[in-house]
Design a protein around this motif. Structure first.
Motif, PDB file in Angstrom:
ATOM      1  N   ASP A 200       1.299  10.047  -0.291  1.00  0.00           N
ATOM      2  CA  ASP A 200       1.488   8.972  -1.285  1.00  0.00           C
ATOM      3  C   ASP A 200       2.590   8.032  -0.838  1.00  0.00           C
ATOM      4  O   ASP A 200       2.449   6.801  -0.895  1.00  0.00           O
ATOM      5  N   TYR A 201       3.692   8.617  -0.414  1.00  0.00           N
ATOM      6  CA  TYR A 201       4.861   7.837  -0.006  1.00  0.00           C
ATOM      7  C   TYR A 201       4.535   6.980   1.222  1.00  0.00           C
ATOM      8  O   TYR A 201       4.845   5.790   1.275  1.00  0.00           O
ATOM      9  N   LEU A 202       3.869   7.605   2.185  1.00  0.00           N
ATOM     10  CA  LEU A 202       3.487   6.895   3.415  1.00  0.00           C
ATOM     11  C   LEU A 202       2.530   5.739   3.112  1.00  0.00           C
ATOM     12  O   LEU A 202       2.672   4.637   3.650  1.00  0.00           O
TER      13      LEU A 202
ATOM     14  N   ASN B 104       2.875   1.548   3.412  1.00  0.00           N
ATOM     15  CA  ASN B 104       1.940   0.916   4.360  1.00  0.00           C
ATOM     16  C   ASN B 104       0.621   0.582   3.671  1.00  0.00           C
ATOM     17  O   ASN B 104      -0.445   1.102   4.046  1.00  0.00           O
ATOM     18  N   PRO B 105       0.670  -0.295   2.662  1.00  0.00           N
ATOM     19  CA  PRO B 105      -0.531  -0.550   1.855  1.00  0.00           C
ATOM     20  C   PRO B 105      -1.667  -1.227   2.615  1.00  0.00           C
ATOM     21  O   PRO B 105      -2.818  -1.190   2.162  1.00  0.00           O
TER      22      PRO B 105
ATOM     23  N   ARG C 126      -8.887  16.792  -0.666  1.00  0.00           N
ATOM     24  CA  ARG C 126      -8.395  16.084  -1.850  1.00  0.00           C
ATOM     25  C   ARG C 126      -8.393  14.567  -1.679  1.00  0.00           C
ATOM     26  O   ARG C 126      -8.403  13.840  -2.668  1.00  0.00           O
ATOM     27  N   ARG C 127      -8.295  14.123  -0.436  1.00  0.00           N
ATOM     28  CA  ARG C 127      -8.042  12.711  -0.187  1.00  0.00           C
ATOM     29  C   ARG C 127      -9.137  12.078   0.657  1.00  0.00           C
ATOM     30  O   ARG C 127      -9.120  12.149   1.886  1.00  0.00           O
ATOM     31  N   PRO C 128     -10.119  11.446   0.017  1.00  0.00           N
ATOM     32  CA  PRO C 128     -11.253  10.886   0.753  1.00  0.00           C
ATOM     33  C   PRO C 128     -10.877   9.771   1.718  1.00  0.00           C
ATOM     34  O   PRO C 128     -11.663   9.433   2.607  1.00  0.00           O
ATOM     35  N   GLU C 129      -9.664   9.220   1.555  1.00  0.00           N
ATOM     36  CA  GLU C 129      -9.262   8.127   2.452  1.00  0.00           C
ATOM     37  C   GLU C 129      -8.853   8.617   3.841  1.00  0.00           C
ATOM     38  O   GLU C 129      -8.672   7.825   4.765  1.00  0.00           O
ATOM     39  N   ILE C 130      -8.702   9.933   4.010  1.00  0.00           N
ATOM     40  CA  ILE C 130      -8.342  10.461   5.329  1.00  0.00           C
ATOM     41  C   ILE C 130      -9.553  10.334   6.259  1.00  0.00           C
ATOM     42  O   ILE C 130     -10.626  10.848   5.966  1.00  0.00           O
ATOM     43  N   THR C 131      -9.355   9.646   7.374  1.00  0.00           N
ATOM     44  CA  THR C 131     -10.487   9.335   8.259  1.00  0.00           C
ATOM     45  C   THR C 131     -10.606  10.274   9.449  1.00  0.00           C
ATOM     46  O   THR C 131     -11.616  10.283  10.147  1.00  0.00           O
ATOM     47  N   GLY C 132      -9.577  11.082   9.706  1.00  0.00           N
ATOM     48  CA  GLY C 132      -9.655  12.004  10.833  1.00  0.00           C
ATOM     49  C   GLY C 132      -8.585  13.069  10.727  1.00  0.00           C
ATOM     50  O   GLY C 132      -7.567  12.878  10.064  1.00  0.00           O
ATOM     51  N   PHE C 133      -8.837  14.214  11.376  1.00  0.00           N
ATOM     52  CA  PHE C 133      -7.841  15.278  11.337  1.00  0.00           C
ATOM     53  C   PHE C 133      -7.666  15.926  12.704  1.00  0.00           C
ATOM     54  O   PHE C 133      -8.580  15.923  13.533  1.00  0.00           O
TER      55      PHE C 133
END
Length: 220
Positions: free
Chosen positions: A91-93, A97-98, A121-128
């Motif tokens: 959230d902070y990051l 960096n909007p 939990r976070r669908p905005e994550i594009t890679g791991f």
């Protein structure tokens, strides 16, 4: 200043933050450290090397100490609270960096387990990136379906998280449609990739090669 203190669910959390100067739309990455009760901190060698690898690739990067580690407040919470800590860090990051278009999560050992949960939990994550995920110690069955493609890398001489358990995890993830899980092994490496030249550097090179390739693709 790279050092920062930011609000977490149980008080202040301590982190390190390295932005890309003059690039407000740079991709962002968060790096998660190994088990707090076994000496894991954000300054762990694997975490440190992953952090700077992402920064070299043009990412704005953050790593932090889970609750009860270093200057982070709170107490160890069996992974439940640590997942909340990771969500707060992301959230902070994101708030700083909007304009970022890409968001990655990387984790080592216990941090890989937390990172994979954050992914759900976070669908905005594009890679791991999951380095030495302890599939023998923790249940990864929540990854059904796994929402994004990523890289799992481990050492063939890992006695903490045995390679056969990692291979089983990868096999299950590869049955899922719509994502691609890439699996790489570093020959002779233990859980901690102790030898810089023969284990750590090849692992980091693999991560960089994978992430760079993904960044040139538009698909998830």
């Amino acid at each position: 200043m790279p050092e920062l203190i930011f609000p977490g669910p149980e008080g202040r959390l301590e982190g390190r933050y390295h932005p890309q100067p003059g690039k407000p739309d740079a991709p962002i990455a968060i790096v998660l450290h190994p088990h707090p009760q076994y000496g894991g901190t954000m300054n762990n060698r694997v975490v440190y090397n992953l952090h700077y690898a992402f920064h070299r690739m043009g990412f704005t990067v953050m790593r932090f100490n889970f609750r009860g580690v270093g200057r982070s407040q709170g107490e160890f919470d069996q992974g439940i609270g640590e997942l909340s800590d990771a969500a707060s860090a992301l959230d902070y990051l994101q708030a700083m960096n909007p304009n970022s278009k890409h968001c990655w999560v990387a984790g080592f050992s216990f941090g890989a387990w937390i990172g994979m949960q954050l992914l759900m939990r976070r669908p905005e994550i594009t890679g791991f990136i999951s380095v030495a995920p302890p599939a023998n110690m923790y249940d990864f069955s929540f990854l059904a379906p796994c929402p994004s493609s990523g890289l799992i890398v481990n050492g063939t001489a890992d006695r903490v998280a045995p390679p056969k358990d990692t291979a089983t995890l990868v096999g299950k993830l590869r049955e899922q449609k719509g994502i691609t899980v890439t699996h790489e092994e570093i020959e002779g490496a233990d859980h901690f990739f102790r030898d810089d030249e023969t284990h750590m550097k090849p692992m980091i090179d693999l991560v960089q090669g994978y992430v760079r390739k993904r960044l040139t693709e538009t698909s998830r």
